[in-house]
Write an enzyme that holds these catalytic residues in place. Structure first.
Site, PDB file in Angstrom:
ATOM      1  N   ARG A  95       0.823  -1.226   0.000  1.00 56.41           N
ATOM      2  CA  ARG A  95       0.000   0.000   0.000  1.00 56.41           C
ATOM      3  C   ARG A  95       0.848   1.263   0.000  1.00 56.41           C
ATOM      4  NH1 ARG A  95      -2.010  -4.066  -0.926  1.00 56.41           N
ATOM      5  NH2 ARG A  95      -3.906  -4.951  -0.023  1.00 56.41           N
ATOM      6  N   ARG A  96       1.986   1.188  -0.704  1.00 53.20           N
ATOM      7  CA  ARG A  96       2.805   2.393  -0.908  1.00 53.20           C
ATOM      8  C   ARG A  96       2.941   2.703  -2.396  1.00 53.20           C
ATOM      9  NH1 ARG A  96       7.817   1.383   3.283  1.00 53.20           N
ATOM     10  NH2 ARG A  96       6.546   0.494   4.944  1.00 53.20           N
ATOM     11  N   LEU A  98       3.688   0.460  -4.872  1.00 53.90           N
ATOM     12  CA  LEU A  98       4.684  -0.292  -5.644  1.00 53.90           C
ATOM     13  C   LEU A  98       4.053  -1.058  -6.807  1.00 53.90           C
ATOM     14  CD1 LEU A  98       7.164  -1.557  -2.915  1.00 53.90           C
ATOM     15  CD2 LEU A  98       7.406   0.335  -4.519  1.00 53.90           C
ATOM     16  N   TYR A 129      -7.270  -5.492 -10.418  1.00 55.26           N
ATOM     17  CA  TYR A 129      -6.674  -4.954 -11.646  1.00 55.26           C
ATOM     18  C   TYR A 129      -7.568  -4.086 -12.519  1.00 55.26           C
ATOM     19  CZ  TYR A 129      -2.857  -7.998 -10.397  1.00 55.26           C
ATOM     20  OH  TYR A 129      -1.813  -8.578  -9.720  1.00 55.26           O
ATOM     21  N   PHE A 417      -0.696 -18.760 -16.067  1.00 56.33           N
ATOM     22  CA  PHE A 417       0.709 -18.364 -16.318  1.00 56.33           C
ATOM     23  C   PHE A 417       1.106 -17.303 -15.328  1.00 56.33           C
ATOM     24  CE2 PHE A 417      -2.039 -16.001 -19.304  1.00 56.33           C
ATOM     25  CZ  PHE A 417      -1.756 -14.688 -18.961  1.00 56.33           C
TER      26      PHE A 417
HETATM   27  C1  LIG Z   1      -1.712  -7.278  -4.440  1.00 55.93           C
HETATM   28  C2  LIG Z   1      -0.386  -6.586  -4.110  1.00 55.93           C
HETATM   29  C3  LIG Z   1       0.618  -6.928  -5.219  1.00 55.93           C
HETATM   30  C4  LIG Z   1      -0.635  -5.072  -4.040  1.00 55.93           C
HETATM   31  O1  LIG Z   1       0.622  -4.388  -3.959  1.00 55.93           O
HETATM   32  P1  LIG Z   1       0.758  -2.902  -3.354  1.00 55.93           P
HETATM   33  O2  LIG Z   1       2.109  -2.421  -3.707  1.00 55.93           O
HETATM   34  O3  LIG Z   1       0.366  -2.930  -1.931  1.00 55.93           O
HETATM   35  O4  LIG Z   1      -0.365  -2.110  -4.183  1.00 55.93           O
HETATM   36  P2  LIG Z   1      -0.426  -0.524  -4.411  1.00 55.93           P
HETATM   37  O5  LIG Z   1      -0.007   0.164  -3.135  1.00 55.93           O
HETATM   38  O6  LIG Z   1       0.312  -0.144  -5.621  1.00 55.93           O
HETATM   39  O7  LIG Z   1      -1.981  -0.331  -4.642  1.00 55.93           O
HETATM   40  C5  LIG Z   1      -2.511   0.173  -5.839  1.00 55.93           C
HETATM   41  C6  LIG Z   1      -4.012   0.170  -5.697  1.00 55.93           C
HETATM   42  O8  LIG Z   1      -4.479  -1.195  -5.626  1.00 55.93           O
HETATM   43  C7  LIG Z   1      -5.295  -1.362  -4.456  1.00 55.93           C
HETATM   44  N1  LIG Z   1      -5.089  -2.735  -3.968  1.00 55.93           N
HETATM   45  C8  LIG Z   1      -3.936  -3.274  -3.575  1.00 55.93           C
HETATM   46  N2  LIG Z   1      -4.133  -4.558  -3.224  1.00 55.93           N
HETATM   47  C9  LIG Z   1      -5.456  -4.826  -3.401  1.00 55.93           C
HETATM   48  C10 LIG Z   1      -6.263  -5.967  -3.182  1.00 55.93           C
HETATM   49  N3  LIG Z   1      -5.764  -7.112  -2.727  1.00 55.93           N
HETATM   50  N4  LIG Z   1      -7.589  -5.870  -3.488  1.00 55.93           N
HETATM   51  C11 LIG Z   1      -8.117  -4.716  -3.958  1.00 55.93           C
HETATM   52  N5  LIG Z   1      -7.377  -3.602  -4.168  1.00 55.93           N
HETATM   53  C12 LIG Z   1      -6.066  -3.656  -3.885  1.00 55.93           C
HETATM   54  C13 LIG Z   1      -4.790  -0.297  -3.501  1.00 55.93           C
HETATM   55  O9  LIG Z   1      -5.766   0.002  -2.534  1.00 55.93           O
HETATM   56  C14 LIG Z   1      -4.530   0.857  -4.433  1.00 55.93           C
HETATM   57  O10 LIG Z   1      -5.774   1.446  -4.765  1.00 55.93           O
HETATM   58  P3  LIG Z   1      -5.894   2.956  -5.341  1.00 55.93           P
HETATM   59  O11 LIG Z   1      -5.339   2.943  -6.736  1.00 55.93           O
HETATM   60  O12 LIG Z   1      -7.365   3.194  -5.327  1.00 55.93           O
HETATM   61  O13 LIG Z   1      -5.104   3.806  -4.388  1.00 55.93           O
HETATM   62  C15 LIG Z   1       0.162  -7.065  -2.748  1.00 55.93           C
HETATM   63  O14 LIG Z   1      -0.812  -6.794  -1.755  1.00 55.93           O
HETATM   64  C16 LIG Z   1       0.511  -8.550  -2.680  1.00 55.93           C
HETATM   65  O15 LIG Z   1       1.664  -8.912  -2.920  1.00 55.93           O
HETATM   66  N6  LIG Z   1      -0.455  -9.441  -2.367  1.00 55.93           N
HETATM   67  C17 LIG Z   1      -0.181 -10.893  -2.271  1.00 55.93           C
HETATM   68  C18 LIG Z   1       0.149 -11.490  -3.631  1.00 55.93           C
HETATM   69  C19 LIG Z   1      -0.978 -11.296  -4.624  1.00 55.93           C
HETATM   70  O16 LIG Z   1      -2.131 -11.583  -4.345  1.00 55.93           O
HETATM   71  N7  LIG Z   1      -0.632 -10.768  -5.809  1.00 55.93           N
HETATM   72  C20 LIG Z   1      -1.566 -10.590  -6.877  1.00 55.93           C
HETATM   73  C21 LIG Z   1      -1.295 -11.678  -7.855  1.00 55.93           C
HETATM   74  S1  LIG Z   1      -2.477 -11.692  -9.150  1.00 55.93           S
END
Ligand SMILES: CC(C)(COP(=O)(O)OP(=O)(O)OC[C@H]1O[C@@H](n2cnc3c(N)ncnc32)[C@H](O)[C@@H]1OP(=O)(O)O)[C@@H](O)C(=O)NCCC(=O)NCCS
Length: 417
Positions: A95-96, A98, A129, A417
């Site tokens: 949530r920064r 990345l 997404y 994938f």
């Molecule tokens: C999902 C993940 C990659 C998000 O990474 P992050 O660096 O914390 O995401 P960001 O800070 O860039 O967030 C970008 C936006 O996505 C949203 N977001 C992040 N994770 C989310 C989630 N699980 N569900 C819904 N929204 C999410 C944030 O709230 C933010 O919203 P905004 O654009 O309205 O501000 C991370 O939480 C993670 O590694 N999760 C476990 C692995 C996983 O599930 N990966 C996805 C594989 S498909």
């Protein structure tokens, strides 16, 4: 755009050196499991470090995103599609922004380098997404067919082909040969070279849960060549009810060269001793529903599957095939790929399309999400308009464009994938 860049709070974005460099952060994000080296070797063989991206700070990797060069079926034929995977952030750095940083850099790099005009991904959580313009482009039906419902109609004059059950390692060339036409038959499937075939067959004991090892059923020619014409990869999970065996048959994938081979593979799956039900994720228009005498017994449940992002709109729509002629001006809203923003005139015929910027008045307006959703031909623009996601400004434009984008058979991505 250079891959190496530094954002305001000190995170640096760069290509990883290798799979090892990348996979530790991935393992942490997905729960910190230890994976056997054989598994890592198979994943490393399809990994493309120079196309992938990670974020690090103070010598520590904090987030990852992999890009695969896929040769995927889209309406009109096979096209290069960027397969996005392993989008992760270290729990201490979530949530920064990345993930956002990785995603927008990947879009910019694809566009500026003239690489794949379209990106696709599978997602752990569907809510993630859409904000980046990935629309829900393919759907799967989960089938649970009880063994007692195995009565099938008999569309062929011939009896089913003979079948054999083998270790998948014994028939890798047959699996690769039968699979190879898949991307031409259905949008969403992609070409598998040897490394991707090995990944499709990956079967490590520590990832099986309670299931047995992966097996392969082959439907073979009747002559002495016994040439396989269809197969399914599956595993069995033991289950008992009231002292009776009710094993679950989990189908990982099923491909066949012709209808008789296809029917023969399904018959074999539904006739496995000890089995209670066969579970499979299939295309929404899978022919098995037309084979079962009792299709209701299959209890089909529809769910989202592949998500698609149009990165370079002009090229993506120009290179796609269409079901009908249409001449339409589409106004697109796209903040993460600003080069797509604005009005585009799309002219299509059955031989392809031409898509160029225009100053003419818009017939339809939509966003990147809707374009991604309809790109593979499995989502209807009319449905999206009924949901308020697409606006029609000229009567008739919506129906004509919906028809042009539609693809039969329905798109389906048979492999993660
Ligand atoms: C999902 C993940 C990659 C998000 O990474 P992050 O660096 O914390 O995401 P960001 O800070 O860039 O967030 C970008 C936006 O996505 C949203 N977001 C992040 N994770 C989310 C989630 N699980 N569900 C819904 N929204 C999410 C944030 O709230 C933010 O919203 P905004 O654009 O309205 O501000 C991370 O939480 C993670 O590694 N999760 C476990 C692995 C996983 O599930 N990966 C996805 C594989 S498909």
């Amino acid at each position: 755009m250079d891959q190496t860049s530094v954002c305001a709070d000190g995170y640096e974005f760069a290509a990883p050196d290798s799979w090892d460099h990348f996979s530790d952060t991935v393992a942490l994000a997905y729960g910190g499991y230890d994976a056997a080296s054989a598994y890592q070797d198979v994943l490393a063989a399809v990994f493309e470090p120079q196309r992938s991206l990670l974020a690090h700070r103070g010598g520590r990797t904090c987030a990852t995103l992999a890009v695969y060069s896929l040769d995927m079926g889209v309406p009109g034929g096979r096209r290069p599609v960027a397969g996005i995977s392993y989008v992760t952030a270290d729990p201490a750095h979530r949530r920064r922004g990345l993930m956002r940083g990785l995603m927008v850099r990947t879009f910019a790099r694809l566009y500026e380098r003239g690489e794949e005009p379209v990106a696709a991904l599978h997602t752990t959580e569907p809510a993630i997404y859409g904000r980046f313009g990935f629309g829900s482009a393919t759907r799967a039906i989960h089938l649970r067919i009880p063994r007692h419902a195995r009565d099938m109609t008999h569309p062929h004059n011939e009896p089913p082909l003979p079948v054999s059950v083998v270790d998948p390692a014994e028939c890798v060339p047959d699996i690769a040969r039968i699979h190879q036409g898949a991307p031409d038959r259905r949008p969403g499937a992609f070409h598998r070279d040897d490394a991707w075939t090995r990944r499709a067959l990956l079967d490590l004991p520590e990832r099986r849960g309670k299931a047995g090892r992966l097996l392969c059923v082959l439907a073979e020619d009747r002559d002495e060549s016994s040439r396989p014409r269809g197969y399914a990869l599956y595993s069995l999970t033991a289950r008992w009810e009231d002292s009776y065996p009710r094993y679950d048959v989990h189908v990982r994938e099923l491909f066949a060269e012709d209808p008789l081979a296809y029917t023969s593979v399904w018959r074999a799956l539904l006739d496995i001793d000890l089995a209670g039900a066969v579970h499979a994720d299939r295309p929404v228009d899978d022919p098995v529903l037309a084979l079962l005498a009792d299709p209701r017994s299959a209890v089909p449940v529809v769910r989202d599957q592949l998500y698609v992002r149009v990165v370079d709109l002009g090229r993506a729509l120009g290179e796609r095939g269409y079901a009908a002629e249409v001449d339409v001006v589409i106004e697109v809203a796209d903040t993460d790929c600003p080069w797509n923003q604005g009005r585009w005139r799309l002219r299509t015929g059955v031989d392809g399309g031409d898509c160029a910027r225009t100053t003419a008045a818009a017939d339809l307006s939509l966003s990147a999400w809707e374009l991604g959703a309809v790109y593979l031909g499995g989502t209807s623009l009319k449905q999206l308009a009924a949901a308020g996601r697409v606006t029609e400004h000229r009567a008739g434009a919506l129906a004509a464009t919906t028809h042009a984008f539609h693809h039969d058979p329905a798109p389906f991505c048979p492999m993660l994938f």
